[in-house]
Write an enzyme that holds these catalytic residues in place. Structure first.
Site, PDB file in Angstrom:
ATOM      1  N   THR A 132       0.820  -1.213   0.000  1.00  0.00           N
ATOM      2  CA  THR A 132       0.000   0.000   0.000  1.00  0.00           C
ATOM      3  C   THR A 132       0.853   1.262   0.000  1.00  0.00           C
ATOM      4  OG1 THR A 132      -1.488   1.263   1.431  1.00  0.00           O
ATOM      5  CG2 THR A 132      -0.093  -0.312   2.525  1.00  0.00           C
ATOM      6  N   ASP A 133       0.279   2.354  -0.471  1.00  0.00           N
ATOM      7  CA  ASP A 133       0.991   3.645  -0.411  1.00  0.00           C
ATOM      8  C   ASP A 133       1.076   4.164   1.026  1.00  0.00           C
ATOM      9  OD1 ASP A 133      -1.685   4.346  -0.044  1.00  0.00           O
ATOM     10  OD2 ASP A 133      -1.704   5.956  -1.550  1.00  0.00           O
ATOM     11  N   GLU A 134       0.294   3.550   1.941  1.00  0.00           N
ATOM     12  CA  GLU A 134       0.262   4.075   3.315  1.00  0.00           C
ATOM     13  C   GLU A 134       1.595   3.882   4.039  1.00  0.00           C
ATOM     14  OE1 GLU A 134      -3.448   3.361   5.426  1.00  0.00           O
ATOM     15  OE2 GLU A 134      -4.506   3.099   3.535  1.00  0.00           O
TER      16      GLU A 134
ATOM     17  N   TYR B  88      -1.701  -0.533  11.008  1.00  0.00           N
ATOM     18  CA  TYR B  88      -1.848  -1.189   9.700  1.00  0.00           C
ATOM     19  C   TYR B  88      -0.653  -0.876   8.804  1.00  0.00           C
ATOM     20  CZ  TYR B  88      -3.262  -1.649   4.778  1.00  0.00           C
ATOM     21  OH  TYR B  88      -3.294  -1.943   3.435  1.00  0.00           O
TER      22      TYR B  88
ATOM     23  N   LYS C  21       2.352  -3.295   7.284  1.00  0.00           N
ATOM     24  CA  LYS C  21       2.618  -3.466   5.839  1.00  0.00           C
ATOM     25  C   LYS C  21       4.068  -3.043   5.528  1.00  0.00           C
ATOM     26  CE  LYS C  21       0.219  -4.619   2.925  1.00  0.00           C
ATOM     27  NZ  LYS C  21      -0.177  -5.943   2.359  1.00  0.00           N
TER      28      LYS C  21
HETATM   29  P1  NAD Z   1      -9.502  -7.506   2.303  1.00  0.00           P
HETATM   30  O1  NAD Z   1      -9.490  -7.237   3.769  1.00  0.00           O
HETATM   31  O2  NAD Z   1     -10.733  -7.254   1.510  1.00  0.00           O
HETATM   32  O3  NAD Z   1      -9.106  -9.035   2.038  1.00  0.00           O
HETATM   33  C1  NAD Z   1      -8.075  -9.673   2.752  1.00  0.00           C
HETATM   34  C2  NAD Z   1      -8.172 -11.174   2.476  1.00  0.00           C
HETATM   35  O4  NAD Z   1      -7.097 -11.827   3.183  1.00  0.00           O
HETATM   36  C3  NAD Z   1      -9.480 -11.805   2.979  1.00  0.00           C
HETATM   37  O5  NAD Z   1      -9.985 -12.693   2.004  1.00  0.00           O
HETATM   38  C4  NAD Z   1      -9.052 -12.560   4.234  1.00  0.00           C
HETATM   39  O6  NAD Z   1      -9.831 -13.718   4.493  1.00  0.00           O
HETATM   40  C5  NAD Z   1      -7.614 -12.929   3.883  1.00  0.00           C
HETATM   41  N1  NAD Z   1      -6.797 -13.146   5.097  1.00  0.00           N
HETATM   42  C6  NAD Z   1      -6.695 -12.317   6.173  1.00  0.00           C
HETATM   43  N2  NAD Z   1      -5.876 -12.872   7.093  1.00  0.00           N
HETATM   44  C7  NAD Z   1      -5.441 -14.054   6.573  1.00  0.00           C
HETATM   45  C8  NAD Z   1      -4.568 -15.067   7.035  1.00  0.00           C
HETATM   46  N3  NAD Z   1      -3.974 -14.996   8.243  1.00  0.00           N
HETATM   47  N4  NAD Z   1      -4.337 -16.135   6.235  1.00  0.00           N
HETATM   48  C9  NAD Z   1      -4.928 -16.240   5.020  1.00  0.00           C
HETATM   49  N5  NAD Z   1      -5.784 -15.315   4.539  1.00  0.00           N
HETATM   50  C10 NAD Z   1      -6.037 -14.235   5.305  1.00  0.00           C
HETATM   51  O7  NAD Z   1      -8.266  -6.681   1.726  1.00  0.00           O
HETATM   52  P2  NAD Z   1      -8.103  -5.904   0.342  1.00  0.00           P
HETATM   53  O8  NAD Z   1      -8.619  -4.546   0.494  1.00  0.00           O
HETATM   54  O9  NAD Z   1      -8.548  -6.767  -0.765  1.00  0.00           O
HETATM   55  O10 NAD Z   1      -6.504  -5.798   0.282  1.00  0.00           O
HETATM   56  C11 NAD Z   1      -5.718  -6.833  -0.296  1.00  0.00           C
HETATM   57  C12 NAD Z   1      -4.255  -6.451  -0.221  1.00  0.00           C
HETATM   58  O11 NAD Z   1      -4.033  -5.244  -0.932  1.00  0.00           O
HETATM   59  C13 NAD Z   1      -3.743  -6.213   1.206  1.00  0.00           C
HETATM   60  O12 NAD Z   1      -2.450  -6.743   1.295  1.00  0.00           O
HETATM   61  C14 NAD Z   1      -3.733  -4.696   1.341  1.00  0.00           C
HETATM   62  O13 NAD Z   1      -2.753  -4.283   2.241  1.00  0.00           O
HETATM   63  C15 NAD Z   1      -3.408  -4.293  -0.086  1.00  0.00           C
HETATM   64  N6  NAD Z   1      -3.923  -2.974  -0.490  1.00  0.00           N
HETATM   65  C16 NAD Z   1      -5.233  -2.639  -0.306  1.00  0.00           C
HETATM   66  C17 NAD Z   1      -5.703  -1.408  -0.744  1.00  0.00           C
HETATM   67  C18 NAD Z   1      -7.158  -1.015  -0.596  1.00  0.00           C
HETATM   68  O14 NAD Z   1      -7.516   0.126  -0.906  1.00  0.00           O
HETATM   69  N7  NAD Z   1      -8.044  -1.902  -0.189  1.00  0.00           N
HETATM   70  C19 NAD Z   1      -4.818  -0.503  -1.346  1.00  0.00           C
HETATM   71  C20 NAD Z   1      -3.480  -0.877  -1.519  1.00  0.00           C
HETATM   72  C21 NAD Z   1      -3.043  -2.115  -1.100  1.00  0.00           C
HETATM   73  P1  TYD Z   2     -10.812   3.899   4.478  1.00  0.00           P
HETATM   74  O1  TYD Z   2     -11.783   3.470   3.425  1.00  0.00           O
HETATM   75  O2  TYD Z   2     -10.877   3.266   5.832  1.00  0.00           O
HETATM   76  O3  TYD Z   2      -9.358   3.752   3.841  1.00  0.00           O
HETATM   77  P2  TYD Z   2      -7.899   4.261   4.412  1.00  0.00           P
HETATM   78  O4  TYD Z   2      -8.028   4.601   5.837  1.00  0.00           O
HETATM   79  O5  TYD Z   2      -7.053   3.049   4.201  1.00  0.00           O
HETATM   80  O6  TYD Z   2      -7.511   5.425   3.547  1.00  0.00           O
HETATM   81  O7  TYD Z   2     -10.976   5.461   4.686  1.00  0.00           O
HETATM   82  C1  TYD Z   2     -10.834   6.387   3.620  1.00  0.00           C
HETATM   83  C2  TYD Z   2     -10.886   7.794   4.207  1.00  0.00           C
HETATM   84  O8  TYD Z   2     -12.198   8.023   4.738  1.00  0.00           O
HETATM   85  C3  TYD Z   2      -9.922   7.974   5.365  1.00  0.00           C
HETATM   86  O9  TYD Z   2      -9.412   9.316   5.314  1.00  0.00           O
HETATM   87  C4  TYD Z   2     -10.791   7.817   6.596  1.00  0.00           C
HETATM   88  C5  TYD Z   2     -12.144   8.327   6.140  1.00  0.00           C
HETATM   89  N1  TYD Z   2     -13.322   7.673   6.765  1.00  0.00           N
HETATM   90  C6  TYD Z   2     -14.331   8.469   7.336  1.00  0.00           C
HETATM   91  O10 TYD Z   2     -14.268   9.714   7.318  1.00  0.00           O
HETATM   92  N2  TYD Z   2     -15.419   7.843   7.893  1.00  0.00           N
HETATM   93  C7  TYD Z   2     -15.527   6.490   7.939  1.00  0.00           C
HETATM   94  O11 TYD Z   2     -16.542   5.955   8.498  1.00  0.00           O
HETATM   95  C8  TYD Z   2     -14.500   5.688   7.339  1.00  0.00           C
HETATM   96  C9  TYD Z   2     -14.578   4.182   7.352  1.00  0.00           C
HETATM   97  C10 TYD Z   2     -13.410   6.343   6.760  1.00  0.00           C
END
Ligand code: NAD
Ligand code: TYD
Length: 354
Positions: free
Chosen positions: A135-137, A160, A164
């Site tokens: 992630t960019d975070e 988080y 990561k």
């Molecule tokens: P998500 O929470 O929707 O899915 C996570 C998946 O991992 C789930 O299916 C869960 O069952 C599985 N999981 C969790 N713990 C596990 C374990 N111990 N063993 C096996 N499986 C396990 O997450 P997402 O939003 O799809 O993110 C996927 C990846 O992309 C993550 O690594 C996250 O850090 C990265 N990412 C997410 C975003 C975003 O905006 N959602 C952005 C950049 C990077």
């Molecule tokens: P989120 O979807 O949790 O992603 P991330 O924290 O990984 O960026 O949140 C996106 C943005 O929205 C973040 O700045 C937090 C804000 N947010 C709210 O203001 N209210 C909410 O209920 C949630 C879940 C997020």
């Protein structure tokens, strides 16, 4: 089968899009989806590919070294696309240990097993690749100006992002120390179908539909760079096939939105699609106590990926939001199953019984 690819976290939001893309696009690849099915994992996300001849599912925790070893051996895994993680910042504030366990120890477990299997003295196989999705975070927070590049300093703030960042370091350490072939990508915020409704966009669409309050943290001035999930999946496909070993690629939408402006867009779009007066549900917006350590702004420079591999985002944001809102409004069965957790009981019975 030409390749045997282990995709971890394939039952989650982004993972399910990556699995779907790979299963459909590459019938000669065997795709093994390894997922522990936590609250965020839902195999119903993949109902349309679960019968495909090149798809397998394994309910396994990435921290379980023996079970991971067994899967590597059974399928002779030649590459990994690692997405499994705990992914929600608010949960990481409540329970940081769960994040250290899965994101750090789980990643380390996978690295260790990949090393055992691939670097055991046998000749180097060009197919081997450990692709870590991050992630960019990890880069921390920006002020009003600036942009994250691949050489930006790691400065995570939330449990988080700290977990990561730590996993990214372990992945690079296995490359630098043992020669494990790795690649990493760091992506901005994703949105689209199948995202668990704890994240901003699906949570708010559902709340608008149900006429529940919309809790905007702080003043709503925080900025995120949003990317449609299928654009991310396409980037992962490209990097998996053509990314340079040992490199990092940033992925972003070049699409910055202040939370409050995004929330207003969501309200207008959802109202319109529900046949309500556009904007009438803005009255549901509540400014609530800010998230602890809330990063102000993320913005990502993906020119390396664009220049080297010719990727660019294809889905225009307003179009993507429209698609996403429509999807959630038309899939209320999925939404209510996910919010009630009912699917977990069903699939646990199904997979635990094997
Ligand atoms: P998500 O929470 O929707 O899915 C996570 C998946 O991992 C789930 O299916 C869960 O069952 C599985 N999981 C969790 N713990 C596990 C374990 N111990 N063993 C096996 N499986 C396990 O997450 P997402 O939003 O799809 O993110 C996927 C990846 O992309 C993550 O690594 C996250 O850090 C990265 N990412 C997410 C975003 C975003 O905006 N959602 C952005 C950049 C990077
Ligand atoms: P989120 O979807 O949790 O992603 P991330 O924290 O990984 O960026 O949140 C996106 C943005 O929205 C973040 O700045 C937090 C804000 N947010 C709210 O203001 N209210 C909410 O209920 C949630 C879940 C997020």
């Amino acid at each position: 089968m030409e390749r045997k690819i282990l995709i971890t976290g394939g039952a989650g939001f982004i993972g399910s899009h990556v699995v779907r893309l790979m299963v459909n696009k590459y019938p000669n690849y065997l795709i093994i989806n390894l997922d522990a099915l936590t609250y965020a994992g839902n195999p119903a996300n993949l109902r349309d590919v679960e019968e495909a001849p090149n798809y397998r599912f394994e309910k396994v925790d990435i921290c379980d070294v023996e079970a991971v070893r067994k899967v590597f051996e059974q399928y002779e895994i030649d590459s990994v696309i690692h997405l499994a993680a705990e992914s929600h910042v608010d949960r990481s504030i409540d329970d940081p240990f769960a994040f250290a366990r899965t994101n750090v120890l789980g990643t380390l477990t996978l690295l260790q097993v990949a090393k055992e299997r691939w670097l055991n003295g046998a000749e180097r196989d060009a197919k081997h690749l450990f692709y870590h999705v991050s992630t960019d975070e990890v880069y921390g927070s920006l002020g009003a100006e600036g942009i994250f590049t691949e050489s930006s300093r790691y400065e995570p703030h939330s449990p988080y992002s700290a977990s990561k960042a730590s996993s990214d370091h372990f992945v690079r350490a296995f490359h630098d120390t043992f020669g494990l072939p790795i690649v990493i990508s760091n992506c901005s915020n994703n949105y689209g179908p199948y995202q668990f409704p704890e994240k901003l966009i699906p949570l708010f669409i559902n709340n608008i539909r149900e006429r529940r309050e919309l809790p905007v943290y702080g003043s709503g001035a925080n900025v995120r760079d949003w990317l449609y999930v299928e654009d991310h999946a396409r980037a992962i496909d490209l990097i998996f096939h053509r990314g340079r070993i040992g490199e990092t690629y940033n992925i972003g939408g070049n699409n910055e939105w202040r939370n409050i402006d995004l929330v207003r867009l969501l309200v207008r779009t959802t109202d319109r699609l529900l046949g309500r007066a556009e904007g009438e549900d803005e009255s549901l917006i509540r400014f609530v106590r800010d998230r602890a350590g809330h990063d102000l702004r993320y913005a990502i420079d993906s020119s390396k990926l664009q220049n080297e591999l010719g990727w660019s985002p294809e889905v225009d944001f307003k179009e993507g939001i429209e698609r996403t809102v429509r999807w959630y409004l038309h899939n209320d069965e999925w939404l209510s199953a996910v919010t009630s957790g009912e699917y977990r009981n069903y699939y646990s019975r199904m997979y635990d019984g094997r």
